[in-house]
Design an enzyme around this catalytic site. Sequence first.
Site, PDB file in Angstrom:
ATOM      1  N   ALA A 100       7.267  32.238  19.738  1.00  0.00           N
ATOM      2  CA  ALA A 100       8.623  32.016  19.229  1.00  0.00           C
ATOM      3  C   ALA A 100       8.620  30.996  18.094  1.00  0.00           C
ATOM      4  CB  ALA A 100       9.518  31.549  20.364  1.00  0.00           C
ATOM      5  N   SER A 101       7.433  30.666  17.581  1.00  0.00           N
ATOM      6  CA  SER A 101       7.316  29.607  16.579  1.00  0.00           C
ATOM      7  C   SER A 101       7.814  30.045  15.202  1.00  0.00           C
ATOM      8  CB  SER A 101       5.844  29.200  16.479  1.00  0.00           C
ATOM      9  OG  SER A 101       5.630  28.455  15.316  1.00  0.00           O
ATOM     10  N   CYS A 102       8.441  29.110  14.462  1.00  0.00           N
ATOM     11  CA  CYS A 102       8.857  29.369  13.076  1.00  0.00           C
ATOM     12  C   CYS A 102       7.827  28.846  12.087  1.00  0.00           C
ATOM     13  CB  CYS A 102      10.196  28.709  12.776  1.00  0.00           C
ATOM     14  SG  CYS A 102      11.582  29.580  13.482  1.00  0.00           S
ATOM     15  N   ILE A 103       6.859  28.088  12.576  1.00  0.00           N
ATOM     16  CA  ILE A 103       5.889  27.539  11.615  1.00  0.00           C
ATOM     17  C   ILE A 103       4.452  27.902  11.976  1.00  0.00           C
ATOM     18  CG2 ILE A 103       7.122  25.662  10.505  1.00  0.00           C
ATOM     19  CD1 ILE A 103       6.026  23.842  12.776  1.00  0.00           C
TER      20      ILE A 103
END
Lengths: 103, 169
Positions: A100-103
């Site tokens: 679920a990471s954005c980075i």
Amino acid sequence: MEKIIAGVTVDVNAEGYLTQISQWNENIASAIAVEEEVGPLGPKHWEVLKYLRDQQSRGTALSIRGIGKSGVVDIKTFYELFPNGPLKKASKIAGIPKPASCI
Amino acid sequence: METDVMSIKKENNLKPVKKVMIIVSKGTLDGVYPALILANGARMEGIEAEMFFTFFGLESIVKSRMNDLHVAAVGNPALHMPTLVGGLPGMEHFVTHMMKKEMEKLDIPDVQEFLEIINASGGKIYACKLAMDMFHLKKEDLWEGVDEVLTVGDFYARCAGENTQVLFT
């Protein structure tokens, strides 16, 4: 939902990620890799997949930055090994949930 | 609840974005980070990403200043701070420090490392020629990872292709 991968019936979600980590095996990984157009898995792929499963089992959130710092693979190679969305594809092949990471 | 992106795409026969061209015109921390996150996020999704730094956006690719971007403490209503207080000596430094601390907690890299990650992932970094002339900057002043100095025409030429989106921050 259920899906037959490499001759075994496994539980997957709508995007094709395994929902039971324990149902994963290397044949399943190879079959998903072909389906995801990653192709045949080499030793470096397996090393990364093992790392991802290890991190997942420890409850660590996966990120591109974290993988780059892992010492297992650098970011450039990671993108080459799993083209077109490496973290998602590698997670799918490793049989772990979609990060679920954005980075 | 999990968003089922794949099936939404399939049902509506939507074609995915292929390339994002991100124009960065601001030199504040909060002006630059959204662009970095969007570019890196695009690469993570298998979308091509190219960044075009212009005007004050150049601050983030100038070697000597790229890791010293600040949050504006004055004229920033979202900080909920009276303008006069924001203008006190040291306030901008303090606000910037607080934000960087929060970002570190979330494992968000500093500007240079973020650009290095985008670079390693195959993203492209460009500087605007006109803005460089305006600020009297030379190629040597820029961070080594900058791919090229472009004119507006060069930039548009690189926007070519099906399903390219141009974003401005």
